[in-house]
Design a protein around this motif. Structure first.
Motif, PDB file in Angstrom:
ATOM      1  N   VAL A  30       6.934   3.570   3.856  1.00 10.83           N
ATOM      2  CA  VAL A  30       7.303   3.699   2.444  1.00 10.83           C
ATOM      3  C   VAL A  30       6.710   4.984   1.861  1.00 10.83           C
ATOM      4  O   VAL A  30       7.399   5.754   1.181  1.00 10.83           O
ATOM      5  CB  VAL A  30       6.832   2.475   1.641  1.00 10.83           C
ATOM      6  CG1 VAL A  30       6.967   2.728   0.134  1.00 10.83           C
ATOM      7  CG2 VAL A  30       7.634   1.244   2.032  1.00 10.83           C
ATOM      8  N   GLN A  31       5.435   5.224   2.132  1.00 14.19           N
ATOM      9  CA  GLN A  31       4.784   6.411   1.590  1.00 14.19           C
ATOM     10  C   GLN A  31       5.378   7.691   2.166  1.00 14.19           C
ATOM     11  O   GLN A  31       5.544   8.696   1.441  1.00 14.19           O
ATOM     12  CB  GLN A  31       3.271   6.354   1.879  1.00 14.19           C
ATOM     13  CG  GLN A  31       2.546   5.188   1.201  1.00 14.19           C
ATOM     14  CD  GLN A  31       2.511   5.299  -0.311  1.00 14.19           C
ATOM     15  OE1 GLN A  31       3.562   5.302  -0.974  1.00 14.19           O
ATOM     16  NE2 GLN A  31       1.331   5.398  -0.879  1.00 14.19           N
ATOM     17  N   ARG A  34       8.761   8.309   0.519  1.00 12.52           N
ATOM     18  CA  ARG A  34       8.556   8.828  -0.841  1.00 12.52           C
ATOM     19  C   ARG A  34       8.203  10.318  -0.793  1.00 12.52           C
ATOM     20  O   ARG A  34       8.736  11.118  -1.571  1.00 12.52           O
ATOM     21  CB  ARG A  34       7.455   8.049  -1.549  1.00 12.52           C
ATOM     22  CG  ARG A  34       7.803   6.613  -1.910  1.00 12.52           C
ATOM     23  CD  ARG A  34       6.742   5.995  -2.810  1.00 12.52           C
ATOM     24  NE  ARG A  34       6.687   6.718  -4.068  1.00 12.52           N
ATOM     25  CZ  ARG A  34       5.684   6.613  -4.955  1.00 12.52           C
ATOM     26  NH1 ARG A  34       4.646   5.841  -4.683  1.00 12.52           N
ATOM     27  NH2 ARG A  34       5.718   7.284  -6.078  1.00 12.52           N
ATOM     28  N   GLN A  35       7.321  10.684   0.111  1.00  7.37           N
ATOM     29  CA  GLN A  35       6.903  12.073   0.220  1.00  7.37           C
ATOM     30  C   GLN A  35       8.073  12.981   0.605  1.00  7.37           C
ATOM     31  O   GLN A  35       8.289  14.034  -0.021  1.00  7.37           O
ATOM     32  CB  GLN A  35       5.789  12.205   1.270  1.00  7.37           C
ATOM     33  CG  GLN A  35       5.321  13.633   1.496  1.00  7.37           C
ATOM     34  CD  GLN A  35       4.314  13.741   2.635  1.00  7.37           C
ATOM     35  OE1 GLN A  35       3.647  12.773   2.982  1.00  7.37           O
ATOM     36  NE2 GLN A  35       4.210  14.925   3.227  1.00  7.37           N
ATOM     37  N   SER A  38      10.741  13.288  -2.168  1.00  2.00           N
ATOM     38  CA  SER A  38      10.206  14.077  -3.281  1.00  2.00           C
ATOM     39  C   SER A  38      10.227  15.564  -2.943  1.00  2.00           C
ATOM     40  O   SER A  38      10.611  16.401  -3.782  1.00  2.00           O
ATOM     41  CB  SER A  38       8.772  13.625  -3.586  1.00  2.00           C
ATOM     42  OG  SER A  38       8.191  14.440  -4.589  1.00  2.00           O
ATOM     43  N   GLU A  41      13.839  16.803  -2.972  1.00  2.00           N
ATOM     44  CA  GLU A  41      14.339  16.901  -4.351  1.00  2.00           C
ATOM     45  C   GLU A  41      13.921  18.229  -4.978  1.00  2.00           C
ATOM     46  O   GLU A  41      14.692  18.845  -5.732  1.00  2.00           O
ATOM     47  CB  GLU A  41      13.797  15.739  -5.182  1.00  2.00           C
ATOM     48  CG  GLU A  41      14.291  15.691  -6.618  1.00  2.00           C
ATOM     49  CD  GLU A  41      15.720  15.207  -6.745  1.00  2.00           C
ATOM     50  OE1 GLU A  41      16.638  16.066  -6.791  1.00  2.00           O
ATOM     51  OE2 GLU A  41      15.931  13.984  -6.812  1.00  2.00           O
ATOM     52  N   ALA A  81       4.675   0.168  -4.228  1.00  2.00           N
ATOM     53  CA  ALA A  81       5.186   1.406  -3.629  1.00  2.00           C
ATOM     54  C   ALA A  81       6.648   1.272  -3.220  1.00  2.00           C
ATOM     55  O   ALA A  81       7.449   2.197  -3.406  1.00  2.00           O
ATOM     56  CB  ALA A  81       4.330   1.787  -2.417  1.00  2.00           C
ATOM     57  N   VAL A  84       8.849   1.392  -6.316  1.00  2.00           N
ATOM     58  CA  VAL A  84       8.950   2.755  -6.840  1.00  2.00           C
ATOM     59  C   VAL A  84       9.820   3.618  -5.923  1.00  2.00           C
ATOM     60  O   VAL A  84      10.615   4.438  -6.396  1.00  2.00           O
ATOM     61  CB  VAL A  84       7.546   3.372  -7.012  1.00  2.00           C
ATOM     62  CG1 VAL A  84       7.648   4.847  -7.384  1.00  2.00           C
ATOM     63  CG2 VAL A  84       6.769   2.624  -8.086  1.00  2.00           C
ATOM     64  N   LEU A  85       9.699   3.427  -4.612  1.00  2.00           N
ATOM     65  CA  LEU A  85      10.565   4.150  -3.674  1.00  2.00           C
ATOM     66  C   LEU A  85      12.027   3.889  -3.984  1.00  2.00           C
ATOM     67  O   LEU A  85      12.841   4.826  -4.033  1.00  2.00           O
ATOM     68  CB  LEU A  85      10.260   3.733  -2.233  1.00  2.00           C
ATOM     69  CG  LEU A  85      11.266   4.205  -1.164  1.00  2.00           C
ATOM     70  CD1 LEU A  85      11.290   5.725  -1.068  1.00  2.00           C
ATOM     71  CD2 LEU A  85      10.962   3.581   0.190  1.00  2.00           C
ATOM     72  N   TYR A  86      12.378   2.637  -4.195  1.00  2.00           N
ATOM     73  CA  TYR A  86      13.768   2.298  -4.506  1.00  2.00           C
ATOM     74  C   TYR A  86      14.239   3.029  -5.765  1.00  2.00           C
ATOM     75  O   TYR A  86      15.338   3.611  -5.785  1.00  2.00           O
ATOM     76  CB  TYR A  86      13.914   0.789  -4.672  1.00  2.00           C
ATOM     77  CG  TYR A  86      15.275   0.361  -5.171  1.00  2.00           C
ATOM     78  CD1 TYR A  86      16.389   0.449  -4.346  1.00  2.00           C
ATOM     79  CD2 TYR A  86      15.449  -0.113  -6.470  1.00  2.00           C
ATOM     80  CE1 TYR A  86      17.647   0.072  -4.805  1.00  2.00           C
ATOM     81  CE2 TYR A  86      16.694  -0.486  -6.923  1.00  2.00           C
ATOM     82  CZ  TYR A  86      17.787  -0.395  -6.097  1.00  2.00           C
ATOM     83  OH  TYR A  86      19.023  -0.765  -6.559  1.00  2.00           O
ATOM     84  N   GLU A  88      13.087   5.785  -6.994  1.00  2.00           N
ATOM     85  CA  GLU A  88      13.187   7.222  -6.691  1.00  2.00           C
ATOM     86  C   GLU A  88      14.447   7.543  -5.894  1.00  2.00           C
ATOM     87  O   GLU A  88      15.084   8.588  -6.123  1.00  2.00           O
ATOM     88  CB  GLU A  88      11.936   7.669  -5.929  1.00  2.00           C
ATOM     89  CG  GLU A  88      10.678   7.656  -6.798  1.00  2.00           C
ATOM     90  CD  GLU A  88       9.393   7.842  -6.012  1.00  2.00           C
ATOM     91  OE1 GLU A  88       8.344   8.086  -6.650  1.00  2.00           O
ATOM     92  OE2 GLU A  88       9.427   7.742  -4.766  1.00  2.00           O
ATOM     93  N   LEU A  89      14.836   6.653  -4.990  1.00  2.00           N
ATOM     94  CA  LEU A  89      16.054   6.875  -4.217  1.00  2.00           C
ATOM     95  C   LEU A  89      17.298   6.742  -5.098  1.00  2.00           C
ATOM     96  O   LEU A  89      18.260   7.506  -4.955  1.00  2.00           O
ATOM     97  CB  LEU A  89      16.131   5.891  -3.051  1.00  2.00           C
ATOM     98  CG  LEU A  89      15.065   6.042  -1.955  1.00  2.00           C
ATOM     99  CD1 LEU A  89      15.282   4.999  -0.857  1.00  2.00           C
ATOM    100  CD2 LEU A  89      15.070   7.445  -1.368  1.00  2.00           C
TER     101      LEU A  89
END
Length: 257
Positions: A30-31, A34-35, A38, A41, A81, A84-86, A88-89
């Motif tokens: 997951v981390q 996210r990295q 990000s 992006e 986490a 939040v990942l969801y 962000e996606l």
């Protein structure tokens, strides 16, 4: 990266989940997701992303064998986490395609739902779907909105409450996946679609995606702490915990045979 393999192409990146043969999702994955998302992006040189898996598995979902060993703080941190990942996606502005190379239940489907297109492999009795109810994991409001965006509220409600896993044919009929292809053609097809998207002016494409998702984005809870706290709390409910442990034990026994 320990759980992901990045393949750089001209104008886009393939992010291949690379955590064992089934790509079970843990906190580290997951981390790392996210990295990577990000960084992409923010990188003007990378115009889009294709998320893929291993042959026969996009992702088998949450790594319950690892998660049942987490303590309360670790479970809280994981669900936070992942939630939040969801978000962000879903909010990722650039072209985002899922090359679904096999099974994609529960957590695997969570990742795929956020993408702009989903191309799924045929054969192998592959399944996809949000079957959280069936495996005793509390689904979030934000996730139900994503399912409904692609399939409509009626089907989304029925399938979520049933904890239904869909075959490729069912998923395509429901609007959850765009096309079914032989396994060895899924990634190529996804890349062709990505190259088509990259022909458009990037600012116009991004603005258009934002407009198309406006109603979905407006429904998202920007601070999903309450629903995530609910999921973490129910994780420790004795009867749910007992079912989870029995499921993990049965799964572990199958792996030994």
């Amino acid at each position: 990266m320990n759980t992901l393999k990045l393949i750089k192409k001209e104008g886009y990146t393939i992010v291949q989940m690379n955590r064992g043969k089934v790509n079970a999702i843990n906190h580290e994955m997951v981390q790392e997701l996210r990295q990577v998302f990000s960084e992409i992006e923010k990188d003007d040189k990378v115009k889009g992303v294709i998320l893929s898996g291993q042959p026969h598995y996009f992702s088998a979902g949450l790594d319950l064998i690892e998660l049942v060993q987490y303590n309360e703080q670790q479970i809280h941190d994981f669900f936070s986490a992942f939630g939040v990942l969801y978000l962000e996606l879903v909010r990722f502005t650039k072209p985002f395609i899922s090359a679904i190379t096999g099974h994609s239940p529960a957590g695997g489907c969570v990742l795929a739902v956020a993408s702009d297109n989903r191309y799924m492999a045929t054969g192998g009795n592959y399944v996809i779907g949000l079957n959280e109810v069936a495996v005793n994991i509390q689904i979030s409001q934000n996730l139900t909105e994503g399912y409904a965006f692609w399939m409509g509220e009626g089907l989304a409600n029925r399938y979520i409450l049933e904890g239904k896993l869909l075959s490729g044919v069912e998923a395509k009929a429901a609007g959850l996946v765009d096309a079914l292809l032989p396994l060895d053609e899924v990634l190529e097809h996804s890349e062709n679609k990505m190259r088509h998207y990259l022909k458009a002016d990037p600012e116009i494409w991004i603005n258009t995606k934002k407009k198309l998702r406006r109603h979905w984005l407006d429904k998202l809870d920007p601070d999903p702490e309450n629903s995530l706290k609910e999921a973490a709390t129910l994780w420790w409910k004795p009867e749910i915990r007992a079912k989870m442990m029995a499921y993990v034990a049965s799964f572990s026994n199958k792996k030994k045979k």
